[in-house]
Scaffold this motif. Structure first.
Motif, mmCIF file in Angstrom:
data_model
loop_
_atom_site.group_PDB
_atom_site.id
_atom_site.type_symbol
_atom_site.label_atom_id
_atom_site.label_comp_id
_atom_site.label_asym_id
_atom_site.label_seq_id
_atom_site.Cartn_x
_atom_site.Cartn_y
_atom_site.Cartn_z
ATOM 1 N N GLN A 117 -12.940 -46.453 37.738
ATOM 2 C CA GLN A 117 -12.882 -46.701 36.383
ATOM 3 C C GLN A 117 -11.306 -47.261 36.694
ATOM 4 O O GLN A 117 -10.498 -47.415 37.803
ATOM 5 C CB GLN A 117 -12.403 -45.229 35.565
ATOM 6 C CG GLN A 117 -13.863 -44.688 35.389
ATOM 7 C CD GLN A 117 -13.548 -43.467 34.250
ATOM 8 O OE1 GLN A 117 -12.369 -43.342 33.856
ATOM 9 N NE2 GLN A 117 -14.498 -42.723 34.007
ATOM 10 N N THR A 118 -10.825 -48.009 35.498
ATOM 11 C CA THR A 118 -9.643 -48.762 35.579
ATOM 12 C C THR A 118 -8.280 -47.817 35.368
ATOM 13 O O THR A 118 -8.573 -46.714 34.658
ATOM 14 C CB THR A 118 -9.539 -49.805 34.463
ATOM 15 O OG1 THR A 118 -9.687 -49.039 33.367
ATOM 16 C CG2 THR A 118 -10.758 -50.676 34.565
ATOM 17 N N PHE A 119 -7.268 -48.307 35.892
ATOM 18 C CA PHE A 119 -5.917 -47.660 35.819
ATOM 19 C C PHE A 119 -5.573 -47.305 34.397
ATOM 20 O O PHE A 119 -5.456 -48.515 33.768
ATOM 21 C CB PHE A 119 -5.064 -48.219 36.720
ATOM 22 C CG PHE A 119 -3.626 -47.447 36.641
ATOM 23 C CD1 PHE A 119 -3.346 -46.224 37.314
ATOM 24 C CD2 PHE A 119 -2.691 -48.092 36.119
ATOM 25 C CE1 PHE A 119 -2.359 -45.627 37.725
ATOM 26 C CE2 PHE A 119 -1.285 -47.528 36.096
ATOM 27 C CZ PHE A 119 -1.060 -46.076 36.878
ATOM 28 N N SER A 120 -5.128 -46.141 33.821
ATOM 29 C CA SER A 120 -4.843 -45.975 32.345
ATOM 30 C C SER A 120 -3.549 -45.633 32.402
ATOM 31 O O SER A 120 -2.880 -44.734 33.233
ATOM 32 C CB SER A 120 -5.749 -44.820 31.682
ATOM 33 O OG SER A 120 -5.701 -43.668 32.357
ATOM 34 N N LYS A 121 -2.906 -46.067 31.393
ATOM 35 C CA LYS A 121 -1.373 -45.888 30.877
ATOM 36 C C LYS A 121 -1.507 -45.395 29.651
ATOM 37 O O LYS A 121 -1.843 -46.025 28.607
ATOM 38 C CB LYS A 121 -0.491 -46.821 31.341
ATOM 39 C CG LYS A 121 -0.680 -47.343 32.787
ATOM 40 C CD LYS A 121 0.214 -48.730 32.886
ATOM 41 C CE LYS A 121 -0.261 -49.737 32.242
ATOM 42 N NZ LYS A 121 0.777 -51.002 32.670
#
Length: 465
Positions: A117-121
């Motif tokens: 999954q994509t990096f979440s912030k």
């Protein structure tokens, strides 16, 4: 919404109606009373005229005035009590902080990476304001209680001040007494050495047995031992005085002096008013602590009533730090807390009510002890003054005897030994007169302290804002 609050308020009222939340006005506790002092009143004086705040200056000794000034500035017990006053003062603001809103600000971020999954912030910023409204004055009662403790701590300092000044004066008088005793003991020893010389001469001529000489030598040994003991006691008293003024023991020296020449006995007025007792710092402190217990009881009773709180919160969140302030969320959460069914609160009320009784009995004990201290000081002062007068007459008579014996020696009527014996009796009487003079001085100090030391009267009551 309104119906919910009305129902909650009605329910709270029904619950609190069963609790005693009354806070009566403070009244000074009843204590044993006296109509007058046992000392007869020759003339009456007012409380303001009876004792000067600088009462130690009435002994007319500038060096004593200097010692008292040093003790007030340097004594560590007084410094500790002064620091406690600062603590008690700061605790007043601490007690009042419960009625003020509190603000909490928080900021945070969440950075997460899951495989595949994509990096979440995510970034968050929020604030929360809480305010427990002091509807019934519960916090104010706590402030009043802490203010009473502050005033009691001030009175403790005044009591300590009186004790330190009294100890300085009494110790100084004792040192001067030792100086005069040492001087007279040296004279007594010199006279006894002369008597020993006469006895030895008489023994060599076969006029007296050896036992007479041995007995005189033993007496001289005892006088020498007493002289050494007087010097030891003076050094110990000097060290005690050094500690009282805040100087390391051994580094402070009191100049030698004669007590009866240097220190005058002040004339304590008769007809001392009973109102002086109310100026005693320990009595004032004890009553302020009764007031403090009364206020804490009031605070505990008011804690049984519902409390109203307002909580406001706001914040913002975003997945990007640059978009953090684009959207905001606000909320207001009023609430009513009903503690009437909390057994801990009810138990605390009972505890504070019992603590009032403790404080009141301590106040009564302090008052009754003050009566005893004043009465004993008056009795001792009168008795020792009368004894001093009798001793003065005895010394005058023995001095006449000594003078007449000297005159008789000149014409050969009496021997030198008779002269020495009379002088020894005179020295003994002079030592007793000196001790009596010191007792009168110490009794006067004790009386000044027992009557409050000239402090102004204080009204024990809550300060109205």
């Amino acid at each position: 919404m309104k119906q919910t609050f009305l129902l909650a308020g009605l329910f709270a009222g029904l619950l609190c109606a069963c609790a005693d939340v009354r806070v009566p006005e403070y009244q000074r506790p009843e204590a044993p009373a006296k109509a007058t002092w046992s000392r007869p009143a020759v003339f009456n004086v007012s409380a303001a005229e009876a004792i000067s705040p600088q009462w130690w200056t009435q002994f007319r000794d500038p060096y004593l005035d200097t010692l008292v000034t040093k003790a007030i500035a340097g004594n560590f017990d007084l410094k500790i009590m002064a620091a406690r006053i600062e603590v008690a003062s700061a605790q007043i603001a601490e007690a009042g902080a419960g009625a003020l809103p509190t603000v909490d600000i928080a900021a945070g971020s969440s950075l997460q990476k899951t495989a595949g999954q994509t990096f979440s912030k995510q970034f968050d910023l929020g604030t929360r304001v809480s305010w427990d409204i002091d509807v019934w004055g519960k916090v104010e009662k706590g402030v009043q209680a802490q203010t009473a403790e502050f005033r009691a701590t001030e009175a403790d300092w005044r009591a300590g001040y009186l004790q330190i000044v009294s100890d300085v004066a009494a110790t100084y008088f004792q040192i001067l007494q030792f100086d005069e005793q040492i001087e007279q003991q040296q004279r007594a020893l010199a006279k006894n050495e002369q008597i020993l010389g006469i006895y030895e001469s008489m023994r060599s001529n076969g006029l007296i047995p050896d036992t007479q000489v041995l007995r005189q030598r033993a007496e001289n040994n005892g006088l020498t031992k007493d002289l050494l003991e007087l010097r030891r006691c003076r050094d110990v008293a000097q060290n005690a005085l050094a500690t009282l003024i805040g100087v390391p023991a051994g580094e402070f020296k009191v100049p030698s002096g004669r007590l009866q020449d240097r220190v005058q006995v002040p004339a304590v007025p008769a007809g001392l008013p009973l109102e002086l007792l109310a100026r005693r710092p320990d009595v004032v402190a004890a009553e302020f602590r009764v007031l403090e217990a009364h206020d804490l009881m009031g605070q505990a009773r008011l804690a049984q009533l519902p409390s109203v709180s307002l909580t406001g919160q706001g914040g913002t969140g975003s997945f990007n730090l640059t978009d953090l302030f684009r959207s905001f969320t606000f909320g207001l959460l009023p609430s009513i807390n009903i503690p009437a069914l909390n057994p801990g609160i009810k138990a605390h009320v009972k505890t504070t009510e019992a603590q009032i009784k403790v404080a009141e009995e301590d106040y009564r004990r302090t008052v009754i002890a003050a009566y005893e201290e004043v009465e004993n000081a008056l009795i001792n002062l009168d008795a020792h003054r009368q004894q001093r007068e009798e001793l003065r007459k005895q010394v005058d008579q023995l001095r006449l005897v000594s003078d007449q014996t000297e005159a008789q020696l000149a014409i050969g009527v009496v021997s030198q030994l008779d002269v020495f014996e009379n002088e020894r009796s005179l020295l003994t009487a002079q030592l007793e007169l000196l001790a009596s003079h010191q007792q009168v001085l110490s009794n006067t100090v004790t009386l000044y302290k027992a009557l409050g030391g000239g402090w102004a009267p204080l009204e024990v009551a809550n300060v109205r804002n």
